[in-house]
Design a protein around this motif. Structure first.
Motif, PDB file in Angstrom:
ATOM      1  N   LEU A 151      71.243  50.969  22.401  1.00  0.00           N
ATOM      2  CA  LEU A 151      70.182  51.584  23.200  1.00  0.00           C
ATOM      3  C   LEU A 151      69.586  52.809  22.519  1.00  0.00           C
ATOM      4  O   LEU A 151      70.276  53.549  21.809  1.00  0.00           O
ATOM      5  N   VAL A 152      68.306  53.027  22.756  1.00  0.00           N
ATOM      6  CA  VAL A 152      67.620  54.249  22.352  1.00  0.00           C
ATOM      7  C   VAL A 152      67.301  55.008  23.629  1.00  0.00           C
ATOM      8  O   VAL A 152      66.588  54.499  24.502  1.00  0.00           O
ATOM      9  N   TYR A 153      67.817  56.233  23.752  1.00  0.00           N
ATOM     10  CA  TYR A 153      67.682  56.969  25.010  1.00  0.00           C
ATOM     11  C   TYR A 153      66.362  57.739  25.069  1.00  0.00           C
ATOM     12  O   TYR A 153      65.707  57.971  24.041  1.00  0.00           O
ATOM     13  N   PRO A 154      65.958  58.129  26.289  1.00  0.00           N
ATOM     14  CA  PRO A 154      64.623  58.732  26.460  1.00  0.00           C
ATOM     15  C   PRO A 154      64.355  59.951  25.593  1.00  0.00           C
ATOM     16  O   PRO A 154      63.218  60.150  25.167  1.00  0.00           O
ATOM     17  N   ASP A 155      65.379  60.791  25.330  1.00  0.00           N
ATOM     18  CA  ASP A 155      65.116  61.980  24.517  1.00  0.00           C
ATOM     19  C   ASP A 155      64.566  61.594  23.145  1.00  0.00           C
ATOM     20  O   ASP A 155      63.626  62.229  22.639  1.00  0.00           O
ATOM     21  N   LYS A 156      65.123  60.536  22.549  1.00  0.00           N
ATOM     22  CA  LYS A 156      64.639  60.092  21.240  1.00  0.00           C
ATOM     23  C   LYS A 156      63.297  59.391  21.360  1.00  0.00           C
ATOM     24  O   LYS A 156      62.389  59.605  20.542  1.00  0.00           O
ATOM     25  N   LEU A 157      63.141  58.543  22.370  1.00  0.00           N
ATOM     26  CA  LEU A 157      61.871  57.847  22.570  1.00  0.00           C
ATOM     27  C   LEU A 157      60.715  58.837  22.705  1.00  0.00           C
ATOM     28  O   LEU A 157      59.665  58.683  22.075  1.00  0.00           O
ATOM     29  N   PHE A 158      60.927  59.869  23.532  1.00  0.00           N
ATOM     30  CA  PHE A 158      59.826  60.803  23.783  1.00  0.00           C
ATOM     31  C   PHE A 158      59.646  61.800  22.649  1.00  0.00           C
ATOM     32  O   PHE A 158      58.551  62.337  22.467  1.00  0.00           O
ATOM     33  N   LYS A 159      60.687  62.016  21.849  1.00  0.00           N
ATOM     34  CA  LYS A 159      60.509  62.828  20.633  1.00  0.00           C
ATOM     35  C   LYS A 159      59.638  62.072  19.645  1.00  0.00           C
ATOM     36  O   LYS A 159      58.710  62.641  19.046  1.00  0.00           O
ATOM     37  N   TRP A 160      59.929  60.778  19.465  1.00  0.00           N
ATOM     38  CA  TRP A 160      59.055  59.954  18.615  1.00  0.00           C
ATOM     39  C   TRP A 160      57.625  60.008  19.117  1.00  0.00           C
ATOM     40  O   TRP A 160      56.678  60.172  18.340  1.00  0.00           O
ATOM     41  N   ALA A 161      57.461  59.869  20.432  1.00  0.00           N
ATOM     42  CA  ALA A 161      56.120  59.826  21.015  1.00  0.00           C
ATOM     43  C   ALA A 161      55.376  61.141  20.812  1.00  0.00           C
ATOM     44  O   ALA A 161      54.189  61.149  20.475  1.00  0.00           O
ATOM     45  N   LYS A 162      56.064  62.256  21.024  1.00  0.00           N
ATOM     46  CA  LYS A 162      55.410  63.564  20.870  1.00  0.00           C
ATOM     47  C   LYS A 162      55.094  63.849  19.405  1.00  0.00           C
ATOM     48  O   LYS A 162      54.008  64.323  19.078  1.00  0.00           O
ATOM     49  N   ASP A 163      56.049  63.552  18.513  1.00  0.00           N
ATOM     50  CA  ASP A 163      55.805  63.771  17.087  1.00  0.00           C
ATOM     51  C   ASP A 163      54.657  62.901  16.584  1.00  0.00           C
ATOM     52  O   ASP A 163      53.846  63.333  15.768  1.00  0.00           O
ATOM     53  N   GLY A 164      54.606  61.666  17.074  1.00  0.00           N
ATOM     54  CA  GLY A 164      53.620  60.710  16.566  1.00  0.00           C
ATOM     55  C   GLY A 164      52.360  60.596  17.387  1.00  0.00           C
ATOM     56  O   GLY A 164      51.573  59.674  17.164  1.00  0.00           O
ATOM     57  N   ASP A 165      52.153  61.506  18.353  1.00  0.00           N
ATOM     58  CA  ASP A 165      50.972  61.476  19.220  1.00  0.00           C
ATOM     59  C   ASP A 165      50.837  60.116  19.903  1.00  0.00           C
ATOM     60  O   ASP A 165      49.780  59.481  19.892  1.00  0.00           O
ATOM     61  N   MET A 166      51.948  59.664  20.509  1.00  0.00           N
ATOM     62  CA  MET A 166      51.966  58.346  21.134  1.00  0.00           C
ATOM     63  C   MET A 166      52.439  58.399  22.581  1.00  0.00           C
ATOM     64  O   MET A 166      52.927  57.400  23.115  1.00  0.00           O
ATOM     65  N   LEU A 167      52.295  59.539  23.226  1.00  0.00           N
ATOM     66  CA  LEU A 167      52.722  59.629  24.621  1.00  0.00           C
ATOM     67  C   LEU A 167      51.984  58.624  25.501  1.00  0.00           C
ATOM     68  O   LEU A 167      52.557  58.064  26.434  1.00  0.00           O
ATOM     69  N   PHE A 168      50.716  58.402  25.211  1.00  0.00           N
ATOM     70  CA  PHE A 168      49.933  57.438  25.991  1.00  0.00           C
ATOM     71  C   PHE A 168      50.587  56.059  25.947  1.00  0.00           C
ATOM     72  O   PHE A 168      50.792  55.410  26.969  1.00  0.00           O
ATOM     73  N   TYR A 169      50.907  55.595  24.722  1.00  0.00           N
ATOM     74  CA  TYR A 169      51.486  54.267  24.559  1.00  0.00           C
ATOM     75  C   TYR A 169      52.842  54.160  25.248  1.00  0.00           C
ATOM     76  O   TYR A 169      53.121  53.174  25.942  1.00  0.00           O
ATOM     77  N   LEU A 170      53.706  55.157  25.013  1.00  0.00           N
ATOM     78  CA  LEU A 170      55.055  55.091  25.573  1.00  0.00           C
ATOM     79  C   LEU A 170      55.018  55.182  27.089  1.00  0.00           C
ATOM     80  O   LEU A 170      55.724  54.439  27.780  1.00  0.00           O
ATOM     81  N   ASP A 171      54.210  56.080  27.622  1.00  0.00           N
ATOM     82  CA  ASP A 171      54.130  56.239  29.072  1.00  0.00           C
ATOM     83  C   ASP A 171      53.668  54.937  29.728  1.00  0.00           C
ATOM     84  O   ASP A 171      54.243  54.480  30.725  1.00  0.00           O
ATOM     85  N   ARG A 172      52.645  54.310  29.162  1.00  0.00           N
ATOM     86  CA  ARG A 172      52.149  53.039  29.703  1.00  0.00           C
ATOM     87  C   ARG A 172      53.211  51.960  29.608  1.00  0.00           C
ATOM     88  O   ARG A 172      53.453  51.212  30.572  1.00  0.00           O
TER      89      ARG A 172
END
Length: 356
Positions: free
Chosen positions: A156-177
């Motif tokens: 499993l990949v936990y939310p802290d890592k998922l959202f760190k990837w998203a914030k670093d990569g400007d992908m919050l839109f994609y991950l949130d959706r």
């Protein structure tokens, strides 16, 4: 006005990870020396052009930079002072290539985006479920859905890592959706017909009429009763445009969904948020719940929130409950719903009955 098409909605970032010749340029000599020491220690061949330039002849850039960044050799301001240019293996440098130069910090963000993009492209998201108790009758009121990434090997990949990837990569839109849609799909597969709490980040949504279409589509196609879907606002403290947030919530309400406001009590402005946004449910922050049976200050804050909520016909949910004493105090002093490790931790299989 909503648009009919949006590149951001349909295009995930990609990263060319083929072997290449890579030129590293450094703003100061000390950084170049630190980099060469790393290469020497790991027996990686390189050419030293001058005291500020190093060339690697053939390297898979993604793998090399991922390993380098995992060592935490360079701090953020140092990563911004390291310039990288990727060339074809037989290509010589030309000044027209200057536009392709990126800092190591920029590559760090691109790699994060690539990791998340690969996961989302493969459909590697699922949801775990934490039950929420109806205090009055000791039954399960609903479940909070919590995102988990799933690697190819099943880890499993936990939310802290998922959202760190998203914030670093400007992908919050994609991950949130993707998290919203995955929550609905997984809840349907698990045959959950109680209420489903789905987190969303308001700053990741541009135009609710457009950006939330796919979420509504999935809720309808999976035959969820709208009143059993509760969209939970997270990171509300970071919202600067309250009118934009109101537009999002009004969109959800217009479709028949319920609204919850998370982490209430974590900051002064969140008390004002209750009145401005008028959610259906307020979730009181764990920092207020912790040791509330003996913490007078937390009891005062809790009492104030309960009064505001009751005056406005808003349901009070206490989250993060870990002890019997906390639960009994909350039960006797105005909480209608309860959630926390005292009852159950999040799990891939939803718990159908709570025994405590």
């Amino acid at each position: 006005m909503a648009t009919t098409a949006c590149i951001k909605c349909h295009t995930l970032p990609s990263f060319d990870d083929s072997n290449s010749k890579v030129v590293f340029g450094f703003e100061v000599v000390e950084l170049c020396k630190k980099f060469r020491n790393y290469l020497d220690e790991n027996r990686i061949d390189y050419l030293k052009e001058d005291s500020l330039t190093v060339i690697l002849k053939s390297v898979c850039l993604v793998d090399f930079l991922s390993t380098l960044l995992s060592k935490s050799i360079f701090k953020k301001h140092e990563r911004e002072a390291i310039c990288i240019l990727s060339l074809n293996e037989n290509e010589d440098f030309h000044y027209s290539k200057i536009r392709d130069v990126k800092s190591l910090e920029k590559y760090k963000n691109l790699i994060s985006a690539s990791e998340l993009s690969n996961l989302l492209t493969k459909g590697g998201l699922t949801a775990h479920f934490q039950p929420i108790l109806d205090i009055e009758n000791n039954t399960i009121y609903g479940y909070e859905t919590l995102a988990r990434g799933v690697n190819d090997d099943g880890t499993l990949v936990y939310p802290d890592k998922l959202f760190k990837w998203a914030k670093d990569g400007d992908m919050l839109f994609y991950l949130d959706r993707a998290c919203r849609e995955s929550s609905l799909k997984t809840a349907a597969i698990k045959n959950i017909r109680a209420k489903v709490f789905i987190n969303f980040i308001p700053t990741a949504i541009y135009d609710p009429n457009h950006c939330l279409q796919s979420t509504v589509k999935w809720a309808n196609s999976l035959e969820f009763d709208p009143k059993n879907v509760i969209f939970e606002v997270v990171e509300s403290e970071n919202v600067e445009d309250i009118e934009h947030l109101k537009n999002i919530l009004n969109f959800y309400k217009s479709k028949g969904f319920m609204i919850a406001l998370d982490d209430v009590g974590s900051g002064y402005s969140s008390l004002n948020m209750i009145v401005q946004l008028h959610p259906d449910i307020v979730k009181i922050d764990r920092e207020i719940i912790k040791d509330i049976d003996k913490n007078k200050a937390n009891q005062s804050v809790f009492g104030a929130i309960v009064k505001i909520a009751k005056d406005n016909n808003i349901i009070v949910l206490a989250e993060g409950i870990e002890t019997k004493e906390e639960f009994l105090y909350l039960k006797e002093n105005g909480a209608s719903l309860a959630q926390g490790y005292y009852f159950a931790k999040p799990s891939s299989e939803p718990i159908r009955k709570i025994n405590f």
